[in-house]
Design a protein around this motif. Structure first.
Motif, PDB file in Angstrom:
ATOM      1  N   ILE A  97       6.469  -3.166  -4.079  1.00 37.92           N
ATOM      2  CA  ILE A  97       7.327  -4.057  -3.286  1.00 37.92           C
ATOM      3  C   ILE A  97       8.696  -3.409  -3.079  1.00 37.92           C
ATOM      4  O   ILE A  97       9.238  -3.413  -1.967  1.00 37.92           O
ATOM      5  CB  ILE A  97       7.451  -5.442  -3.975  1.00 37.92           C
ATOM      6  CG1 ILE A  97       6.090  -6.161  -3.961  1.00 37.92           C
ATOM      7  CG2 ILE A  97       8.531  -6.301  -3.301  1.00 37.92           C
ATOM      8  CD1 ILE A  97       5.976  -7.328  -4.930  1.00 37.92           C
ATOM      9  N   ASP A  98       9.222  -2.812  -4.126  1.00 39.74           N
ATOM     10  CA  ASP A  98      10.525  -2.132  -4.034  1.00 39.74           C
ATOM     11  C   ASP A  98      10.483  -0.899  -3.135  1.00 39.74           C
ATOM     12  O   ASP A  98      11.511  -0.429  -2.672  1.00 39.74           O
ATOM     13  CB  ASP A  98      11.009  -1.695  -5.430  1.00 39.74           C
ATOM     14  CG  ASP A  98      11.386  -2.891  -6.295  1.00 39.74           C
ATOM     15  OD1 ASP A  98      11.630  -3.973  -5.737  1.00 39.74           O
ATOM     16  OD2 ASP A  98      11.415  -2.733  -7.535  1.00 39.74           O
ATOM     17  N   ASN A  99       9.269  -0.375  -2.905  1.00 45.94           N
ATOM     18  CA  ASN A  99       9.128   0.842  -2.098  1.00 45.94           C
ATOM     19  C   ASN A  99       8.555   0.582  -0.705  1.00 45.94           C
ATOM     20  O   ASN A  99       7.990   1.482  -0.087  1.00 45.94           O
ATOM     21  CB  ASN A  99       8.278   1.873  -2.853  1.00 45.94           C
ATOM     22  CG  ASN A  99       9.106   2.633  -3.873  1.00 45.94           C
ATOM     23  OD1 ASN A  99       9.810   3.568  -3.536  1.00 45.94           O
ATOM     24  ND2 ASN A  99       9.043   2.198  -5.128  1.00 45.94           N
ATOM     25  N   GLY A 100       8.714  -0.662  -0.232  1.00 43.45           N
ATOM     26  CA  GLY A 100       8.410  -0.915   1.175  1.00 43.45           C
ATOM     27  C   GLY A 100       7.021  -1.415   1.512  1.00 43.45           C
ATOM     28  O   GLY A 100       6.700  -1.627   2.678  1.00 43.45           O
ATOM     29  N   TYR A 101       6.172  -1.613   0.509  1.00 43.11           N
ATOM     30  CA  TYR A 101       4.862  -2.231   0.784  1.00 43.11           C
ATOM     31  C   TYR A 101       5.130  -3.678   1.178  1.00 43.11           C
ATOM     32  O   TYR A 101       5.894  -4.367   0.504  1.00 43.11           O
ATOM     33  CB  TYR A 101       3.978  -2.213  -0.461  1.00 43.11           C
ATOM     34  CG  TYR A 101       3.409  -0.860  -0.842  1.00 43.11           C
ATOM     35  CD1 TYR A 101       2.041  -0.640  -0.819  1.00 43.11           C
ATOM     36  CD2 TYR A 101       4.239   0.191  -1.231  1.00 43.11           C
ATOM     37  CE1 TYR A 101       1.505   0.597  -1.189  1.00 43.11           C
ATOM     38  CE2 TYR A 101       3.714   1.427  -1.593  1.00 43.11           C
ATOM     39  CZ  TYR A 101       2.349   1.632  -1.567  1.00 43.11           C
ATOM     40  OH  TYR A 101       1.826   2.849  -1.923  1.00 43.11           O
ATOM     41  N   ASN A 102       4.493  -4.160   2.267  1.00 38.92           N
ATOM     42  CA  ASN A 102       4.743  -5.558   2.627  1.00 38.92           C
ATOM     43  C   ASN A 102       3.608  -6.485   2.210  1.00 38.92           C
ATOM     44  O   ASN A 102       3.598  -7.671   2.534  1.00 38.92           O
ATOM     45  CB  ASN A 102       5.081  -5.726   4.117  1.00 38.92           C
ATOM     46  CG  ASN A 102       4.206  -4.915   5.027  1.00 38.92           C
ATOM     47  OD1 ASN A 102       3.269  -4.259   4.575  1.00 38.92           O
ATOM     48  ND2 ASN A 102       4.503  -4.947   6.308  1.00 38.92           N
ATOM     49  N   SER A 103       2.655  -5.926   1.466  1.00 38.41           N
ATOM     50  CA  SER A 103       1.573  -6.744   0.917  1.00 38.41           C
ATOM     51  C   SER A 103       1.052  -6.048  -0.334  1.00 38.41           C
ATOM     52  O   SER A 103       0.930  -4.822  -0.362  1.00 38.41           O
ATOM     53  CB  SER A 103       0.460  -6.881   1.957  1.00 38.41           C
ATOM     54  OG  SER A 103      -0.606  -7.651   1.463  1.00 38.41           O
ATOM     55  N   VAL A 104       0.761  -6.818  -1.383  1.00 39.55           N
ATOM     56  CA  VAL A 104       0.200  -6.233  -2.610  1.00 39.55           C
ATOM     57  C   VAL A 104      -0.913  -7.128  -3.132  1.00 39.55           C
ATOM     58  O   VAL A 104      -0.896  -8.342  -2.946  1.00 39.55           O
ATOM     59  CB  VAL A 104       1.265  -6.042  -3.733  1.00 39.55           C
ATOM     60  CG1 VAL A 104       2.333  -5.039  -3.308  1.00 39.55           C
ATOM     61  CG2 VAL A 104       1.905  -7.356  -4.155  1.00 39.55           C
ATOM     62  N   MET A 105      -1.874  -6.492  -3.788  1.00 38.63           N
ATOM     63  CA  MET A 105      -2.926  -7.259  -4.452  1.00 38.63           C
ATOM     64  C   MET A 105      -2.802  -7.052  -5.954  1.00 38.63           C
ATOM     65  O   MET A 105      -2.947  -5.938  -6.451  1.00 38.63           O
ATOM     66  CB  MET A 105      -4.308  -6.790  -4.006  1.00 38.63           C
ATOM     67  CG  MET A 105      -5.404  -7.533  -4.758  1.00 38.63           C
ATOM     68  SD  MET A 105      -7.011  -6.796  -4.478  1.00 38.63           S
ATOM     69  CE  MET A 105      -8.049  -8.041  -5.268  1.00 38.63           C
ATOM     70  N   ILE A 106      -2.526  -8.130  -6.656  1.00 37.19           N
ATOM     71  CA  ILE A 106      -2.557  -8.088  -8.113  1.00 37.19           C
ATOM     72  C   ILE A 106      -3.957  -8.535  -8.543  1.00 37.19           C
ATOM     73  O   ILE A 106      -4.351  -9.676  -8.300  1.00 37.19           O
ATOM     74  CB  ILE A 106      -1.429  -8.928  -8.775  1.00 37.19           C
ATOM     75  CG1 ILE A 106      -1.593  -8.990 -10.309  1.00 37.19           C
ATOM     76  CG2 ILE A 106      -1.309 -10.332  -8.172  1.00 37.19           C
ATOM     77  CD1 ILE A 106      -1.374  -7.676 -11.012  1.00 37.19           C
ATOM     78  N   ASP A 107      -4.705  -7.605  -9.108  1.00 37.67           N
ATOM     79  CA  ASP A 107      -6.079  -7.903  -9.515  1.00 37.67           C
ATOM     80  C   ASP A 107      -6.121  -8.069 -11.029  1.00 37.67           C
ATOM     81  O   ASP A 107      -6.229  -7.103 -11.773  1.00 37.67           O
ATOM     82  CB  ASP A 107      -7.000  -6.769  -9.052  1.00 37.67           C
ATOM     83  CG  ASP A 107      -8.447  -7.000  -9.463  1.00 37.67           C
ATOM     84  OD1 ASP A 107      -8.722  -8.025 -10.122  1.00 37.67           O
ATOM     85  OD2 ASP A 107      -9.300  -6.151  -9.141  1.00 37.67           O
ATOM     86  N   ALA A 108      -6.028  -9.327 -11.453  1.00 42.95           N
ATOM     87  CA  ALA A 108      -6.114  -9.629 -12.889  1.00 42.95           C
ATOM     88  C   ALA A 108      -7.372 -10.447 -13.157  1.00 42.95           C
ATOM     89  O   ALA A 108      -7.439 -11.227 -14.107  1.00 42.95           O
ATOM     90  CB  ALA A 108      -4.864 -10.377 -13.328  1.00 42.95           C
ATOM     91  N   ALA A 109      -8.372 -10.247 -12.293  1.00 42.75           N
ATOM     92  CA  ALA A 109      -9.578 -11.082 -12.334  1.00 42.75           C
ATOM     93  C   ALA A 109     -10.413 -10.873 -13.587  1.00 42.75           C
ATOM     94  O   ALA A 109     -11.215 -11.730 -13.949  1.00 42.75           O
ATOM     95  CB  ALA A 109     -10.437 -10.823 -11.091  1.00 42.75           C
ATOM     96  N   ASP A 110     -10.222  -9.720 -14.255  1.00 46.38           N
ATOM     97  CA  ASP A 110     -11.022  -9.495 -15.471  1.00 46.38           C
ATOM     98  C   ASP A 110     -10.389 -10.162 -16.694  1.00 46.38           C
ATOM     99  O   ASP A 110     -10.963 -10.168 -17.774  1.00 46.38           O
ATOM    100  CB  ASP A 110     -11.246  -7.986 -15.705  1.00 46.38           C
ATOM    101  CG  ASP A 110      -9.951  -7.182 -15.621  1.00 46.38           C
ATOM    102  OD1 ASP A 110      -8.903  -7.786 -15.288  1.00 46.38           O
ATOM    103  OD2 ASP A 110      -9.981  -5.976 -15.894  1.00 46.38           O
ATOM    104  N   LEU A 111      -9.214 -10.747 -16.519  1.00 47.05           N
ATOM    105  CA  LEU A 111      -8.559 -11.469 -17.623  1.00 47.05           C
ATOM    106  C   LEU A 111      -9.005 -12.932 -17.627  1.00 47.05           C
ATOM    107  O   LEU A 111      -9.469 -13.441 -16.604  1.00 47.05           O
ATOM    108  CB  LEU A 111      -7.038 -11.422 -17.447  1.00 47.05           C
ATOM    109  CG  LEU A 111      -6.376 -10.037 -17.428  1.00 47.05           C
ATOM    110  CD1 LEU A 111      -4.888 -10.173 -17.127  1.00 47.05           C
ATOM    111  CD2 LEU A 111      -6.588  -9.320 -18.759  1.00 47.05           C
ATOM    112  N   PRO A 112      -8.837 -13.630 -18.738  1.00 50.74           N
ATOM    113  CA  PRO A 112      -9.092 -15.080 -18.733  1.00 50.74           C
ATOM    114  C   PRO A 112      -8.217 -15.754 -17.671  1.00 50.74           C
ATOM    115  O   PRO A 112      -7.139 -15.250 -17.344  1.00 50.74           O
ATOM    116  CB  PRO A 112      -8.674 -15.516 -20.143  1.00 50.74           C
ATOM    117  CG  PRO A 112      -8.722 -14.277 -20.972  1.00 50.74           C
ATOM    118  CD  PRO A 112      -8.416 -13.140 -20.057  1.00 50.74           C
TER     119      PRO A 112
END
Length: 282
Positions: A97-112
């Motif tokens: 985000i700080d480096n100019g990406y205007n979309s990110v996917m946080i994939d924490a699906a393997d966590l509870p």
């Protein structure tokens, strides 16, 4: 065109919802295929997500990727969204985000579920303050054919999806409905009933991962069931690497890189055009 911000990304996805199509998401692995995707988007006047995996960040560097993506987005007449795909690290999402990406996917699906929610919420709070779009994944949604699959278990998945969205304010949700990453050893069986139930219960755009190798009719059926973004990576990378190899065989290693890449880009674009056509759902 100026860099697209979260509101405009939401508008694009809302238009896809209203008119029953999906926005294509194409993974790139270096600057040559990034430019092939950007050119194809211009040529077909189609908004696209250009995405990279954390592996690409490790290889090239987040500052360089962000800077080139910034120029690519600014020079484009059609909306291009630069997206970080399948990032398991909250820290790396914030750095993107700080480096100019205007979309990110946080994939924490393997966590509870609670921990998935916590990770997503951290990224969402940071991203939304900076007008950046966030995608999450809910991976406990099993598909028909999985061991121990019951409609009740599927409905629990729907409840989890709803809880994740409600508690985080995330903008888009990748749903596990039977697709896989990479090429398939067998035609995938997508659970369209489950997709339609999630679509009815969850008020954010749904994302289909693992597009490579899903038959066209199945992709269209998924779009009709509520998918608004279709991710394609392996198909592009395979075409790219194969084309480079063949061009070197044919022209010889003394050929200029740009001439080799011209061949590769042309072949990659054919794949991109085809996916744009499928996602347009016409």
């Amino acid at each position: 065109m100026m860099k697209i911000e979260r509101e405009q990304i939401e508008e694009l996805l809302q238009d896809a919802e209203k008119n029953n199509y999906a926005i294509p998401h194409f993974n790139h692995s270096d600057f040559w295929d990034m430019s092939a995707i950007a050119e194809a988007a211009q040529e077909k006047d189609t908004p696209v997500f250009i995405a990279c995996l954390p592996k690409v960040i490790e290889a090239i560097g987040i500052e360089k990727l962000g800077a080139v993506a910034q120029i690519t987005m600014e020079q484009s007449k059609t909306p291009i969204i630069y997206h970080l795909d399948h990032c398991h690290s909250v820290e790396l999402c914030l750095k993107a985000i700080d480096n100019g990406y205007n979309s990110v996917m946080i994939d924490a699906a393997d966590l509870p579920l609670e921990e998935n929610i916590k990770a997503v919420k951290t990224v969402v709070d940071y991203a939304h303050a900076r007008n950046v779009h966030v995608e999450a994944e809910i991976g406990k949604i099993k598909s028909a054919g999985d061991e121990g699959y019951t409609p009740e278990a599927a409905f629990a998945g729907i409840e989890e999806a709803k809880q994740l969205v409600d508690e985080t304010g995330v903008d888009a949700l990748a749903v596990s409905i039977g697709s896989e990453h990479g090429f398939y050893q067998h035609a995938p069986k997508l659970d369209y009933d489950l997709l339609e139930k999630i679509h009815a219960h969850v008020q954010v755009p749904l994302v289909l991962h693992g597009g490579s190798g899903i038959p066209e009719d199945d992709v269209r059926k998924a779009i009709n069931g509520g998918i608004r973004k279709v991710n394609v990576g392996t198909h592009i990378r395979y075409t790219y690497v194969k084309s480079v190899g063949e061009a070197i065989q044919e022209k010889g290693p003394a050929t200029h890189t740009a001439d080799i890449m011209e061949v590769a880009k042309k072949n990659v674009k054919e794949v991109l055009y085809d996916w744009m056509r499928i996602c347009s759902n016409k």
